[in-house]
Design a protein around this motif. Sequence first.
Motif, PDB file in Angstrom:
ATOM      1  N   ARG A  67       0.826  -1.105   0.022  1.00 19.60           N
ATOM      2  CA  ARG A  67      -0.088   0.047  -0.081  1.00 19.60           C
ATOM      3  C   ARG A  67       0.876   1.326   0.066  1.00 19.60           C
ATOM      4  NH1 ARG A  67      -4.630   0.704   4.711  1.00 19.60           N
ATOM      5  NH2 ARG A  67      -5.262  -1.164   3.349  1.00 19.60           N
ATOM      6  N   GLN A  68       2.113   1.226   0.845  1.00 19.06           N
ATOM      7  CA  GLN A  68       2.887   2.328   0.902  1.00 19.06           C
ATOM      8  C   GLN A  68       3.510   2.701  -0.502  1.00 19.06           C
ATOM      9  OE1 GLN A  68       6.017   1.784   3.557  1.00 19.06           O
ATOM     10  NE2 GLN A  68       6.895   3.789   3.240  1.00 19.06           N
ATOM     11  N   GLN A  69       3.650   1.682  -1.293  1.00 22.13           N
ATOM     12  CA  GLN A  69       4.287   1.575  -2.670  1.00 22.13           C
ATOM     13  C   GLN A  69       3.565   2.399  -3.584  1.00 22.13           C
ATOM     14  OE1 GLN A  69       5.771  -2.279  -3.038  1.00 22.13           O
ATOM     15  NE2 GLN A  69       8.098  -1.345  -3.215  1.00 22.13           N
ATOM     16  N   TYR A  70       2.043   1.827  -3.454  1.00 25.04           N
ATOM     17  CA  TYR A  70       1.088   2.552  -4.376  1.00 25.04           C
ATOM     18  C   TYR A  70       0.868   4.193  -4.071  1.00 25.04           C
ATOM     19  CZ  TYR A  70      -0.324  -1.912  -6.298  1.00 25.04           C
ATOM     20  OH  TYR A  70      -0.084  -3.279  -6.874  1.00 25.04           O
ATOM     21  N   VAL A  71       0.879   4.489  -2.577  1.00 23.87           N
ATOM     22  CA  VAL A  71       0.968   5.706  -2.360  1.00 23.87           C
ATOM     23  C   VAL A  71       2.008   6.688  -2.748  1.00 23.87           C
ATOM     24  CG1 VAL A  71       1.024   7.437  -0.338  1.00 23.87           C
ATOM     25  CG2 VAL A  71      -0.594   5.437  -0.320  1.00 23.87           C
ATOM     26  N   GLN A  72       3.349   5.986  -2.663  1.00 26.93           N
ATOM     27  CA  GLN A  72       4.562   6.594  -3.434  1.00 26.93           C
ATOM     28  C   GLN A  72       4.268   7.115  -4.656  1.00 26.93           C
ATOM     29  OE1 GLN A  72       7.756   3.948  -3.443  1.00 26.93           O
ATOM     30  NE2 GLN A  72       9.395   5.548  -3.801  1.00 26.93           N
ATOM     31  N   SER A  73       3.457   5.862  -5.622  1.00 26.34           N
ATOM     32  CA  SER A  73       3.513   6.052  -7.071  1.00 26.34           C
ATOM     33  C   SER A  73       2.484   7.335  -7.234  1.00 26.34           C
ATOM     34  CB  SER A  73       2.582   4.939  -7.525  1.00 26.34           C
ATOM     35  OG  SER A  73       3.570   3.560  -7.364  1.00 26.34           O
ATOM     36  N   ILE A  74       1.472   7.665  -6.288  1.00 27.46           N
ATOM     37  CA  ILE A  74       0.775   8.837  -6.483  1.00 27.46           C
ATOM     38  C   ILE A  74       1.493  10.145  -6.395  1.00 27.46           C
ATOM     39  CG2 ILE A  74      -1.340  10.104  -5.732  1.00 27.46           C
ATOM     40  CD1 ILE A  74      -2.397   7.289  -4.561  1.00 27.46           C
ATOM     41  N   GLY A  75       2.260  10.066  -5.357  1.00 27.40           N
ATOM     42  CA  GLY A  75       3.336  11.382  -5.063  1.00 27.40           C
ATOM     43  C   GLY A  75       4.253  11.599  -6.062  1.00 27.40           C
ATOM     44  N   MET A  76       5.037  10.334  -6.635  1.00 26.05           N
ATOM     45  CA  MET A  76       5.816  10.596  -7.708  1.00 26.05           C
ATOM     46  C   MET A  76       5.207  10.990  -8.743  1.00 26.05           C
ATOM     47  SD  MET A  76       8.863   7.661  -6.631  1.00 26.05           S
ATOM     48  CE  MET A  76      10.242   8.386  -7.849  1.00 26.05           C
ATOM     49  N   GLY A  77       3.964  10.264  -9.271  1.00 26.10           N
ATOM     50  CA  GLY A  77       3.484  10.813 -10.580  1.00 26.10           C
ATOM     51  C   GLY A  77       2.873  12.137 -10.470  1.00 26.10           C
ATOM     52  N   LEU A  78       2.692  12.717  -9.263  1.00 29.38           N
ATOM     53  CA  LEU A  78       2.426  14.357  -9.227  1.00 29.38           C
ATOM     54  C   LEU A  78       3.495  15.068  -9.613  1.00 29.38           C
ATOM     55  CD1 LEU A  78       0.294  14.704  -6.125  1.00 29.38           C
ATOM     56  CD2 LEU A  78      -0.442  14.717  -8.769  1.00 29.38           C
ATOM     57  N   ILE A  79       4.718  14.479  -9.454  1.00 31.69           N
ATOM     58  CA  ILE A  79       5.992  15.147  -9.860  1.00 31.69           C
ATOM     59  C   ILE A  79       6.473  14.922 -11.410  1.00 31.69           C
ATOM     60  CG2 ILE A  79       8.703  15.419  -9.390  1.00 31.69           C
ATOM     61  CD1 ILE A  79       7.886  14.454  -6.258  1.00 31.69           C
ATOM     62  N   ASN A  80       6.490  13.444 -11.549  1.00 29.69           N
ATOM     63  CA  ASN A  80       6.541  12.947 -12.889  1.00 29.69           C
ATOM     64  C   ASN A  80       5.620  12.214 -13.305  1.00 29.69           C
ATOM     65  OD1 ASN A  80       7.954  12.390 -15.357  1.00 29.69           O
ATOM     66  ND2 ASN A  80       9.361  10.694 -14.417  1.00 29.69           N
ATOM     67  N   PRO A  81       4.776  12.370 -14.379  1.00 28.84           N
ATOM     68  CA  PRO A  81       5.042  13.204 -15.385  1.00 28.84           C
ATOM     69  C   PRO A  81       4.162  14.724 -14.873  1.00 28.84           C
ATOM     70  CG  PRO A  81       2.936  11.992 -15.716  1.00 28.84           C
ATOM     71  CD  PRO A  81       3.509  11.325 -14.510  1.00 28.84           C
ATOM     72  N   CYS A  82       3.588  14.924 -13.956  1.00 31.69           N
ATOM     73  CA  CYS A  82       2.467  16.017 -13.796  1.00 31.69           C
ATOM     74  C   CYS A  82       3.514  17.489 -13.990  1.00 31.69           C
ATOM     75  CB  CYS A  82       1.548  15.970 -12.812  1.00 31.69           C
ATOM     76  SG  CYS A  82       0.406  14.624 -13.079  1.00 31.69           S
ATOM     77  N   LEU A  83       4.068  17.445 -12.949  1.00 30.57           N
ATOM     78  CA  LEU A  83       4.652  18.773 -12.683  1.00 30.57           C
ATOM     79  C   LEU A  83       6.049  19.056 -13.734  1.00 30.57           C
ATOM     80  CD1 LEU A  83       4.801  21.434 -10.863  1.00 30.57           C
ATOM     81  CD2 LEU A  83       6.168  20.546  -9.302  1.00 30.57           C
ATOM     82  N   TYR A  84       6.714  18.153 -13.910  1.00 29.01           N
ATOM     83  CA  TYR A  84       7.844  17.965 -14.814  1.00 29.01           C
ATOM     84  C   TYR A  84       7.569  18.682 -16.241  1.00 29.01           C
ATOM     85  CZ  TYR A  84      11.749  16.721 -17.510  1.00 29.01           C
ATOM     86  OH  TYR A  84      12.798  16.792 -18.621  1.00 29.01           O
ATOM     87  N   TYR A  85       6.551  17.943 -16.671  1.00 20.06           N
ATOM     88  CA  TYR A  85       6.347  18.337 -18.036  1.00 20.06           C
ATOM     89  C   TYR A  85       5.554  19.372 -18.228  1.00 20.06           C
ATOM     90  CZ  TYR A  85       8.519  13.879 -19.616  1.00 20.06           C
ATOM     91  OH  TYR A  85       9.272  12.681 -20.080  1.00 20.06           O
ATOM     92  N   PHE A  86       4.539  19.772 -17.161  1.00 17.32           N
ATOM     93  CA  PHE A  86       4.163  21.242 -17.257  1.00 17.32           C
ATOM     94  C   PHE A  86       4.944  22.265 -17.642  1.00 17.32           C
ATOM     95  CE2 PHE A  86       0.194  19.451 -14.754  1.00 17.32           C
ATOM     96  CZ  PHE A  86      -0.502  19.826 -15.901  1.00 17.32           C
ATOM     97  N   PHE A  87       6.338  21.977 -16.678  1.00 18.33           N
ATOM     98  CA  PHE A  87       7.379  23.093 -16.877  1.00 18.33           C
ATOM     99  C   PHE A  87       8.088  22.743 -18.309  1.00 18.33           C
ATOM    100  CE2 PHE A  87       6.491  24.192 -12.580  1.00 18.33           C
ATOM    101  CZ  PHE A  87       7.239  25.123 -12.194  1.00 18.33           C
ATOM    102  N   LEU A  88       8.534  21.869 -18.599  1.00 20.97           N
ATOM    103  CA  LEU A  88       9.187  21.547 -19.664  1.00 20.97           C
ATOM    104  C   LEU A  88       8.414  21.789 -21.067  1.00 20.97           C
ATOM    105  CD1 LEU A  88      11.805  20.491 -20.914  1.00 20.97           C
ATOM    106  CD2 LEU A  88      10.812  18.019 -20.955  1.00 20.97           C
ATOM    107  N   PHE A  89       7.407  21.402 -20.924  1.00 17.32           N
ATOM    108  CA  PHE A  89       6.558  21.763 -22.281  1.00 17.32           C
ATOM    109  C   PHE A  89       6.232  23.301 -22.343  1.00 17.32           C
ATOM    110  CE2 PHE A  89       4.526  17.084 -22.592  1.00 17.32           C
ATOM    111  CZ  PHE A  89       5.734  16.737 -23.137  1.00 17.32           C
TER     112      PHE A  89
END
Length: 302
Positions: A67-89
């Motif tokens: 369960r902790q790794q799935y929560v980690q996936s949500i957090g890391m997904g907000l960084i990459n791809p969400c935030l990173y590619y918002f900035f890059l694009f």
Amino acid sequence: MKNQKQAMLYGLGTVLLWSTVATAFKLALRDLAPVQMLLIAVAASVLVMAIILMLQGRWHLVFSLSRQQYVQSIGMGLINPCLYYFFLFGAFDRLPAQEAQPLNYTWALVLAYLSVPFLGQRLRRLDIIAGLVCYAGVVVIATRGAVTSLSFEDPIGVSLALGSTVIWASYWIIATRDTRDPVVGLFLNFLFGLPVIAVICWWTEGLDFALGTSLAAALYVGVFEMGIAFVLWSYAMKKAENTSKVSNLIFISPFLSLVFIYFILGEHILYSTYIGLVLIMAGLWLQQRRVKAREEALVDGG
């Protein structure tokens, strides 16, 4: 099993794909807003990585995490791809490809600097020299050669490009504690990030995508830059007997990218771009020497 020849081939394949993405970014952004492009690319990437995991017989790993790794996936997904590619694009939407692409390569240096407070690594003189050389190149590119005036053609675009390097470096620092399978981890990050991107896209730009070159380019980015290139690079690292030789292939990419930018996008490559890019690559090469020296010292000590 280790196989340096195969590792180099995988590495060259990755570099070739990375060299085309700056051109693909600009083609996609001709008719798509950055968030629309991101939605299409991430959706394509999720599909490609799912197929890769199925073909490799590793699909079951997606459902075997804690369960902790799935929560980690949500957090890391907000960084990459969400935030990173918002900035890059966003940076590519505002800047010429020949400017945005070299600025993005400074993430490796940012990673070295952020590793000091967050990973406890030491900052050496060579790191400082590498930074001065690298960011001198950034200034040359961002001012288009008007260094003495320090007049940036598009300060917001430059800020987005440099901001993306901080986000990307931060992502990899967090990833040092990630015990998930690399492809499974990236798949879940993108899968959990996709609904967030979809909602933002629907709320801001809408979900009406015209068929054409831009849509095809966005799909290309998702399939190759976000999907296949990552898998190829992970294979290159696994197969490598000498990882530094494979890593050095990265230095080919930005120069090869200028060829695609010139012939496909028709951008006139400025002298300031060449000078700035050489400085950035020289700074990264110096930083690579420092990393290689540390690795050799560890081997000798062991």
